[in-house]
Design an enzyme around this catalytic site. Structure first.
Site, short mmCIF file in Angstrom:
data_model
loop_
_atom_site.label_atom_id
_atom_site.label_comp_id
_atom_site.label_asym_id
_atom_site.label_seq_id
_atom_site.Cartn_x
_atom_site.Cartn_y
_atom_site.Cartn_z
N SER A 1 0.83 -1.22 0.00
CA SER A 1 0.00 0.00 0.00
C SER A 1 0.86 1.25 0.00
O SER A 1 1.75 1.40 0.84
CB SER A 1 -0.84 0.07 1.28
OG SER A 1 -1.59 -1.07 1.44
N HIS B 1 -9.39 -1.78 -5.89
CA HIS B 1 -8.29 -2.71 -5.66
C HIS B 1 -7.78 -3.32 -6.97
O HIS B 1 -7.25 -4.42 -6.97
CB HIS B 1 -8.69 -3.82 -4.70
CG HIS B 1 -8.38 -3.51 -3.27
ND1 HIS B 1 -7.37 -4.10 -2.57
CD2 HIS B 1 -8.92 -2.62 -2.44
CE1 HIS B 1 -7.31 -3.61 -1.36
NE2 HIS B 1 -8.26 -2.70 -1.25
N HIS C 1 -5.20 -9.74 -0.46
CA HIS C 1 -5.12 -9.91 0.98
C HIS C 1 -6.12 -10.96 1.48
O HIS C 1 -7.19 -11.12 0.91
CB HIS C 1 -5.43 -8.59 1.71
CG HIS C 1 -4.49 -7.48 1.37
ND1 HIS C 1 -4.73 -6.62 0.32
CD2 HIS C 1 -3.33 -7.08 1.94
CE1 HIS C 1 -3.73 -5.74 0.26
NE2 HIS C 1 -2.88 -5.99 1.22
N TYR D 1 -7.89 -10.57 4.13
CA TYR D 1 -9.09 -9.88 4.62
C TYR D 1 -10.07 -9.53 3.51
O TYR D 1 -11.21 -9.17 3.77
CB TYR D 1 -8.73 -8.63 5.44
CG TYR D 1 -8.02 -7.52 4.68
CD1 TYR D 1 -8.70 -6.72 3.77
CD2 TYR D 1 -6.68 -7.28 4.87
CE1 TYR D 1 -8.06 -5.71 3.07
CE2 TYR D 1 -6.03 -6.26 4.20
CZ TYR D 1 -6.72 -5.48 3.29
OH TYR D 1 -6.07 -4.50 2.59
N GLU D 2 -9.63 -9.63 2.24
CA GLU D 2 -10.56 -9.40 1.13
C GLU D 2 -11.41 -10.63 0.87
O GLU D 2 -12.33 -10.58 0.05
CB GLU D 2 -9.78 -9.06 -0.14
CG GLU D 2 -9.08 -7.72 -0.11
CD GLU D 2 -8.23 -7.51 -1.34
OE1 GLU D 2 -8.80 -7.21 -2.41
OE2 GLU D 2 -7.01 -7.66 -1.25
N ALA E 1 3.23 -1.95 4.04
CA ALA E 1 3.05 -0.89 5.02
C ALA E 1 2.60 -1.58 6.30
O ALA E 1 1.77 -2.50 6.24
CB ALA E 1 1.98 0.07 4.54
N MET F 1 -0.94 -6.81 7.68
CA MET F 1 -2.00 -7.72 7.21
C MET F 1 -1.62 -8.45 5.91
O MET F 1 -2.50 -8.87 5.18
CB MET F 1 -3.29 -6.94 7.00
CG MET F 1 -3.75 -6.16 8.23
SD MET F 1 -5.22 -5.18 7.89
CE MET F 1 -5.25 -4.07 9.33
N SER F 2 -0.33 -8.56 5.64
CA SER F 2 0.07 -9.19 4.37
C SER F 2 1.42 -9.89 4.54
O SER F 2 1.82 -10.23 5.64
CB SER F 2 0.18 -8.12 3.28
OG SER F 2 1.24 -7.23 3.58
N ASN G 1 2.81 3.78 11.02
CA ASN G 1 2.19 4.29 12.26
C ASN G 1 2.67 3.41 13.40
O ASN G 1 3.14 2.29 13.15
CB ASN G 1 0.65 4.17 12.15
CG ASN G 1 0.22 2.74 11.84
OD1 ASN G 1 0.26 2.30 10.70
ND2 ASN G 1 -0.15 2.02 12.87
N HIS H 1 -6.60 4.89 7.58
CA HIS H 1 -5.99 4.34 6.38
C HIS H 1 -5.35 5.44 5.54
O HIS H 1 -4.30 5.26 4.93
CB HIS H 1 -7.02 3.55 5.57
CG HIS H 1 -6.43 2.90 4.35
ND1 HIS H 1 -5.43 1.94 4.44
CD2 HIS H 1 -6.66 3.09 3.03
CE1 HIS H 1 -5.09 1.57 3.21
NE2 HIS H 1 -5.82 2.24 2.36
N1 HPA Z 1 -1.67 -2.80 11.91
C1 HPA Z 1 -1.89 -3.66 10.90
N2 HPA Z 1 -1.64 -3.36 9.64
C2 HPA Z 1 -1.17 -2.14 9.36
C3 HPA Z 1 -0.94 -1.19 10.35
C4 HPA Z 1 -1.21 -1.54 11.71
O1 HPA Z 1 -1.03 -0.76 12.66
N3 HPA Z 1 -0.48 -0.07 9.72
C5 HPA Z 1 -0.43 -0.36 8.40
N4 HPA Z 1 -0.84 -1.61 8.17
#
Ligand code: HPA
Length: 271
Positions: free
Chosen positions: A29, A60, A82, A84-85, A112, A210-211, A234, A246
């Site tokens: 991302s 996407h 992903h 989650y998709e 990310a 998440m990947s 973050n 996001h």
């Molecule tokens: N958690 C999970 N996935 C993420 C995060 C997070 O804080 N930041 C970017 N992708």
């Protein structure tokens, strides 16, 4: 049969490119900017490739891009699938099997993610030293065709020391400060709770996302040299002082993505 499906996808792509890339990059991302530096590009939308997973989520859309960076031919996945998709672990790692039949030997995975290690800050780039799969499922579950790789692949060294060395040298050359750490996979799509992050911290995770883990596992299964780099966008829940968004994740990834592109380009020059 799975192998025949993958072969059909690979044949479709190889009919459109004149030379096969040895190195593939999965762009996370906000990190898609690398494609802008590619020359003599062939862009193939995923939806045109037979048997490729179909993303039902708007926005996407993804592309398979083959082109040259600093004269070196690479394949890039602009957009990934992903868990989650709603894709199965097998589906979301499908493109890697296609890479294998195209002759890809080196796999560079970017993402990310959130920082758990308290010495990290948003915008940092982290070489992935190891991973934890918190998902309780595995992309290699199901049929195993030994033409792709072994049933029980070893994971004692999931990352290529050779590529890590290239990355270290390239970072030194451009004066880039980077971190190293353990990436933990959380399924998402909600961000983690503060209690989950405390638990992951105790268990040894430096970053959470998440990947990436399915691709690391499948890349190893396929005998590729794997390298992973994370962009800390973050601090994770409970460590961050603000709520996650996001938009902020993408903003920081875009910014840090400039450093990441410079890093990868420098690595490719001396490949
Ligand atoms: N958690 C999970 N996935 C993420 C995060 C997070 O804080 N930041 C970017 N992708």
């Amino acid at each position: 049969m799975f192998y025949d499906k993958v072969k059909e996808s690979a044949d479709f792509i190889s009919a459109r490119i004149s030379e096969m890339p040895e190195t593939a990059v999965i762009l996370g991302s906000g990190l898609g900017g690398l494609v802008d530096f590619m020359e003599e590009k062939t862009v193939i939308p995923y939806k045109e490739i037979p048997n490729f997973p179909k993303s039902s989520v708007a926005g996407h859309a993804g592309n398979f891009v083959v082109g040259k960076i600093k004269g070196k031919l690479i394949a890039a996945m602009q957009g990934r699938f992903h868990y989650y998709e709603g894709f199965s672990m097998r589906e979301l790692s499908y493109p890697l099997y296609v890479f294998k039949l195209l002759g890809v030997e080196n796999l560079i995975i970017t993402n990310a993610c959130g920082g758990i290690n308290r010495s990290f800050k948003p915008g940092d780039l982290m070489i992935i030293d190891n991973y934890i799969n918190f998902l309780g499922t595995n992309p290699l579950i199901g049929e195993c065709d030994e033409r792709f790789g072994p049933r029980f692949p070893d994971m004692s060294e999931p990352f290529s020391k050779e590529i890590v060395e290239k990355a270290e040298k390239a970072a030194e050359k451009i004066g880039l400060d980077y971190k190293r750490g353990v990436y933990a996979l959380f399924n998402g799509p909600c961000y983690e709770s503060a209690a989950e992050i405390r638990a992951f911290e105790v268990l040894g995770a430096d970053a959470v996302g998440m990947s990436t883990v399915p691709e690391i596992i499948v890349g190893n299964h396929l005998g590729m040299k794997v390298f992973g780099v994370s962009c800390i966008t973050n601090m994770a829940t409970g460590i961050a002082t603000v709520k996650h968004s996001h938009e902020e994740v993408v903003r920081v990834a875009n910014k840090a993505g400039e450093n990441l592109c410079e890093w990868l380009k420098t690595m490719l020059i001396d490949w």
